[in-house]
Design an enzyme around this catalytic site. Structure first.
Site, PDB file in Angstrom:
ATOM      1  N   ASP A  32       0.802  -1.236   0.000  1.00 19.29           N
ATOM      2  CA  ASP A  32       0.000   0.000   0.000  1.00 19.29           C
ATOM      3  C   ASP A  32       0.829   1.279   0.000  1.00 19.29           C
ATOM      4  OD1 ASP A  32      -2.616  -1.027  -0.148  1.00 19.29           O
ATOM      5  OD2 ASP A  32      -2.484  -1.653   1.943  1.00 19.29           O
ATOM      6  N   ASP A  60      -6.925  -3.614  -5.873  1.00 23.27           N
ATOM      7  CA  ASP A  60      -6.535  -2.346  -5.230  1.00 23.27           C
ATOM      8  C   ASP A  60      -5.093  -1.953  -5.577  1.00 23.27           C
ATOM      9  OD1 ASP A  60      -8.271  -4.154  -3.904  1.00 23.27           O
ATOM     10  OD2 ASP A  60      -8.307  -2.932  -2.112  1.00 23.27           O
TER      11      ASP A  60
END
Ligand code: GLY
Length: 402
Positions: free
Chosen positions: A119, A177
């Protein structure tokens, strides 16, 4: 939804009222509304600032007991609050927003060496990337390049992807994602001239295009690969309603991701992918009239399923960019859809009044429905992409592109 039906619905979408010129008055009104929302958001984040401890990052808020949920710098959400503050500063020039962003970035900075997460794009690019764009500093560049190195360390040549989750070393897990983290790698190549970051980003985007997408251009949430030979072991969901469903935020990540990949590479395949995803979303029979999706396009109990404002904000921001890479009716269709979304996001149905909603900007997000976690709450990532969409719309207006 099958492919033929999708195209048919998309053609209807283009031929409907959306192909007409947006009435000038409505557009001017929306431009004024967007400026009001940027100013109101700046006021609202001053409420947030008062509530927040110096080393904490906002995640969500529970109305029941007025509980502000915060995190340290490690989870995926750390970059959104400083990033949103920077977008709001960009228009308002309010230095208290800028200072608060820099204070949070000092706490976040150590994550540049974190190799346990995929992330880093969300965390470091939304924060340091925006800071570098607004007021470049050599220190920011260093943080961004180190973060890109940490992210690139998770790339597996056999699979052709960056690993998302570490939980099981025998199964190489990649979620849709992850497309969002590639922007950091493109930036690192621009900053260093080292093309290996770029190569990893396009390889990941190509592999994802091949294995995450279904024939109707909806996306699986999770694809599990064999790390030894790159074969696909399983396609499933974790945050969606079913393995075969279209989890709304996942669709939004894909649309944004491929639009961004086209911006960075000018590879027409990525533009085609983004256009197909947009077509899937905008022509979907279960996209509500206000264009803020249910948390999953196949959620049980539609129309009584919760909306996910975060998916709406990401799609809105992505469409504003995609409109600039297309032309004619198609471009106008994307712009009109984004404008409808912005109207919804700026309305009291989704935008919180100043002082309410725990200091967050938007209401009605869904974090993780299957886990029964964070349903119908504000979410910091919804706020971030909302401020980005406001910013993009304001800038399109200043450039005479509306
Ligand atoms: N990246 C985590 C989520 O979208 O919930």
């Amino acid at each position: 939804m099958n492919k033929r039906m999708g195209w048919l619905l998309f053609c209807c979408f283009l031929l409907s009222g959306l192909n007409a010129q947006h009435p000038v008055k409505t557009r001017k009104r929306l431009q004024r509304e967007v400026i009001r929302c940027i100013n109101a958001s700046a006021q609202q984040y001053k409420v947030m600032m008062q509530r927040l401890d110096a080393d904490r990052f906002p995640v969500t808020w529970y109305a029941k007991d007025d509980k502000l949920v915060t995190s340290g710098s490690e989870p995926w959400v750390g970059g959104f609050y400083p990033g949103a503050l920077l977008y709001l500063f960009e228009y308002t020039k309010d230095s208290s927003l800028y200072k608060e962003a820099l204070r949070k970035m000092q706490v976040l900075e150590k994550e540049q060496y974190n190799k346990t997460t995929h992330d880093l794009g969300f965390m470091m690019y939304c924060s340091f990337g925006n800071a570098e764009r607004l007021e470049p500093k050599p220190g920011y560049k260093e943080v961004l390049v180190n973060s890109a190195r940490s992210l690139a360390s998770r790339f597996n040549e056999k699979v052709g992807c960056i690993r998302s989750w570490d939980s099981d070393p025998g199964r190489f897990m990649v979620i849709i994602d992850n497309m969002m983290n590639l922007e950091l790698l493109f930036e690192a190549t621009k900053m260093t001239g080292d093309s290996s970051f770029y190569r990893i980003a396009v390889t990941h985007a190509n592999t994802t295009m091949q294995h995450h997408y279904r024939p109707d251009y909806s996306s699986h949430h999770l694809v599990i690969y064999n790390p030894k030979d790159g074969n696909v072991l399983k396609k499933q969901t974790v945050q969606g309603a079913a393995d075969s469903s279209a989890w709304a935020r996942g669709q939004a990540w894909g649309l944004y991701g491929y639009t961004m990949c086209y911006r960075e590479t000018r590879n027409p395949q990525y533009l085609e992918q983004a256009r197909h995803i947009a077509q899937f979303l905008l022509a979907h029979p279960r996209l509500p009239a206000d264009k803020i999706p249910y948390w999953d396009f196949d959620a049980p109990r539609i129309p009584n399923a919760p909306r996910d404002v975060s998916a709406g904000a990401v799609i809105c921001s992505a469409l504003l960019e995609l409109a600039t890479y297309t032309s004619g009716k198609e471009s106008r269709g994307y712009l009109r859809a984004a404008e409808k979304m912005l109207q919804s996001l700026c309305s009291p149905a989704y935008r919180a009044a100043i002082g309410e909603n725990g200091g967050f900007l938007l209401k009605h997000g869904v974090g993780n429905y299957p886990k029964n976690a964070d349903i119908d709450v504000p979410l910091i990532y919804a706020d971030y992409y909302y401020t980005e969409a406001l910013q993009r719309y304001w800038k399109l207006g200043t450039k005479g592109r509306l």
